[in-house]
Design an enzyme around this catalytic site. Structure first.
Site, PDB file in Angstrom:
ATOM      1  CE1 TYR A  93      -0.013   1.546   4.548  1.00 21.01           C
ATOM      2  CE2 TYR A  93       1.070  -0.585   4.376  1.00 21.01           C
ATOM      3  CZ  TYR A  93       0.800   0.573   5.086  1.00 21.01           C
ATOM      4  OH  TYR A  93       1.360   0.756   6.328  1.00 21.01           O
ATOM      5  CG  ASP A  95       2.767   4.669   5.714  1.00 25.92           C
ATOM      6  OD1 ASP A  95       2.055   5.651   5.980  1.00 25.92           O
ATOM      7  OD2 ASP A  95       3.412   4.047   6.576  1.00 25.92           O
ATOM      8  CD  GLU A 100       4.490   0.356   5.582  1.00 24.10           C
ATOM      9  OE1 GLU A 100       4.015  -0.371   6.461  1.00 24.10           O
ATOM     10  OE2 GLU A 100       4.663   1.591   5.728  1.00 24.10           O
ATOM     11  CB  SER A 102       2.731  -4.632   5.903  1.00 25.07           C
ATOM     12  OG  SER A 102       2.882  -3.255   6.175  1.00 25.07           O
ATOM     13  CG  HIS A 156       7.929   0.730  11.435  1.00 27.31           C
ATOM     14  ND1 HIS A 156       6.735   1.403  11.403  1.00 27.31           N
ATOM     15  CD2 HIS A 156       8.892   1.684  11.367  1.00 27.31           C
ATOM     16  CE1 HIS A 156       6.963   2.711  11.322  1.00 27.31           C
ATOM     17  NE2 HIS A 156       8.266   2.905  11.297  1.00 27.31           N
ATOM     18  CG  ASN A 158       4.849  -4.852  13.606  1.00 24.29           C
ATOM     19  OD1 ASN A 158       4.551  -3.887  14.291  1.00 24.29           O
ATOM     20  ND2 ASN A 158       4.963  -4.779  12.285  1.00 24.29           N
ATOM     21  NE  ARG A 240       0.792  -4.264  15.950  1.00 21.62           N
ATOM     22  CZ  ARG A 240       1.044  -3.167  15.246  1.00 21.62           C
ATOM     23  NH1 ARG A 240       2.104  -3.125  14.459  1.00 21.62           N
ATOM     24  NH2 ARG A 240       0.248  -2.130  15.310  1.00 21.62           N
ATOM     25  CG  HIS A 242       4.770  -0.359  15.717  1.00 18.08           C
ATOM     26  ND1 HIS A 242       4.800  -1.095  14.562  1.00 18.08           N
ATOM     27  CD2 HIS A 242       4.718   0.948  15.324  1.00 18.08           C
ATOM     28  CE1 HIS A 242       4.765  -0.287  13.520  1.00 18.08           C
ATOM     29  NE2 HIS A 242       4.720   0.962  13.950  1.00 18.08           N
TER      30      HIS A 242
END
Length: 503
Positions: A93, A95, A100, A102, A156, A158, A240, A242
């Site tokens: 998608y 961002d 990005e 994910s 990032h 997670n 979670r 992050h």
């Protein structure tokens, strides 16, 4: 616990449009994502379901007001930007100003590396698909973290953790670990400071952009520990973590050690195993000091008065982790746990002796070696534009242009995966998390999947007046073991839904 836990990465890619330095990055990013969706998703495109997202919930026990939140924090709003869900369970998608990727949820460090590398190949195919559209210019993507004009974008991580773990303990024990983890997880950068006002080379692309120890923000006043409390799972059982501090790694060993060592430290925190106080005096300044010294000799002061290098501080965590695994598992520890410990120790030993010994494994060392070679050959100073171009070219994901890619082809970078494994991960989901259910539904019933998110799949079924939501709140259900046979034997989405619900 071991290195195994539910985890994943999400990477924003740097973007530029050939011959158009003033091009709108949001438009270019949308072209990339939409071009990939059009070329690979032949049927209906499921939208992303924002209903269960809560980006302003803070782990410290409160919700930030939407009125005071920066717009970049409102990730639960559908801005109409390109946003697709892939058959491998991932999300691709826009961002804000970047495309990005994910990753789908995985359960171990090697799979985290595998689907992270699959993301690179998806982005490469996406940029090529965009370039094939009539009238479109070439769009170039970079797996890096800064445009060297004062802008930084994220890579990032997670990690799912037990909700019962006190957040104060997470903060206390993770900050020193994150301050020093960059010695093997940094991607390397030419220039020092947010807008590179000083000349030189540093270990991390992200270190200069962090300003506070703890906070909810991700783009302003970036914190070492991000407090977003959005588990995408049962909130009574899980939180979670992050992590926004890390660099975007190309080297597979860097990513593997980054997520593997972090998972082990989280296991120790959950079990209350770390009783040694490794707190750092002035963590934000220490983070930058470690990054600014590629010799790895800079000493940082611990609150107990000791002075250690970043490598030595990592050795403290490694020593604890080795004892932890030995006491909990002994010889029964799983292969990846033992392998992470062995690689972690080997890398730290060599970094302390001579960082250049890790040039075939770690991003920052590989890049540093390349840059030093150009400096020596052409008598270049650190402010020379050629070195900044080499820095950028290292992160170029095009195999014919990227310097990292050239190192791989010439055998000068160690790999953990084969091209075949990465290729399959571009289209197939992990089999041992709920991503399997999400990905298979997108692959098999795409015409009937109206929307999806990390914790639900929403069907538009014939004969039903309303959309039907199938919750996937447990990340370890919806696996191939749980639902593989059911998916294989259900010819239609309606068949699957009826069997799931007992209708």
């Amino acid at each position: 616990m071991s290195v195994r836990r539910v985890m994943g990465t999400e990477v924003e890619y740097g973007i530029s449009v050939a011959g158009q330095p003033q091009a709108n990055p949001m438009v270019a990013s949308s072209q990339v994502v939409n071009a990939y969706a059009t070329s690979t998703l032949k049927a209906r495109r499921a939208r992303w379901d924002f209903e269960e997202e809560s980006p302003l919930r803070d782990a410290r026990g409160f919700d930030m007001s939407r009125q005071v939140a920066d717009p970049s924090q409102l990730t639960d709003e559908d801005l109409g930007l390109a946003n697709v869900i892939l058959t491998n369970g991932a999300r691709l998608y826009v961002d804000h100003a970047h495309p990005e990727f994910s990753c789908p949820e995985v359960t171990n460090p090697l799979d985290a590396v595998r689907w992270d590398k699959a993301g690179e190949q998806v982005m490469l195919d996406a940029s090529r698909a965009a370039a094939r559209l009539p009238g479109n210019p070439q769009i170039h993507l970079y797996k890096n973290n800064t445009d060297n004009k004062g802008v930084s974008y994220g890579a990032h991580e997670n990690y799912l953790m037990r909700r019962s773990t006190a957040f104060a303990d997470i903060v206390k024990h993770l900050i020193p670990f994150f301050v020093s983890r960059q010695v093997f997880a940094g991607a390397g950068r030419v220039g020092i400071g947010q807008e590179r006002p000083k000349h030189g080379f540093q270990i991390s692309q992200r270190a200069d952009f962090f300003e506070v120890e703890v906070g909810l923000e991700t783009t302003l006043k970036r914190p070492i520990i991000n407090t977003r409390d959005e588990p995408h799972a049962d909130p009574e059982k899980y939180r979670r973590l992050h992590v926004i501090l890390g660099d975007a790694n190309l080297a597979e060993v860097s990513t593997y050690l980054k997520v593997g060592s972090t998972s082990l430290v989280l296991a120790m925190i959950e079990d209350g195993y770390i009783t040694r106080d490794l707190s750092v005096d002035g963590p934000v300044s220490a983070l930058r000091a470690v990054s600014h010294d590629p010799t790895l000799k800079t000493l940082i002061t611990l609150k107990d008065g000791r002075k250690l290098t970043g490598v030595q501080l990592q050795m403290e965590y490694l020593d604890l982790a080795k004892k932890f695994v030995e006491e909990r598992y002994g010889s029964d520890a799983d292969y990846q746990t033992k392998n992470v410990l062995e690689r972690w120790e080997s890398v730290l030993d060599r970094l302390e002796r001579d960082p250049m010994e890790c040039a075939t494994e770690l991003d920052w060392v590989a890049k540093y070696k390349l840059l030093l070679g150009y400096r020596d050959r052409d008598s270049l100073e650190w402010d020379d534009p050629k070195l900044h171009l080499i820095d950028l070219q290292y992160a170029d994901i095009r195999p014919e242009k990227g310097l990292y890619q050239r190192l791989v082809r010439s055998g000068r970078i160690e790999r953990l995966l084969t091209d075949d494994l990465v290729e399959k991960a571009m289209h197939e989901p992990p089999t041992d998390t709920r991503a399997y259910f999400r990905g298979r539904c997108l692959e098999k019933y795409s015409e009937n999947v109206a929307a999806a998110s990390w914790d639900s799949v929403i069907f538009d079924l014939p004969g039903r007046e309303s959309l039907q939501r199938v919750p996937t709140i447990d990340p370890l259900r919806g696996t191939k073991k749980h639902v593989g046979g059911l998916l294989d034997s259900s010819e239609t989405a309606l068949d699957l839904f009826n069997r799931l619900t007992g209708s």
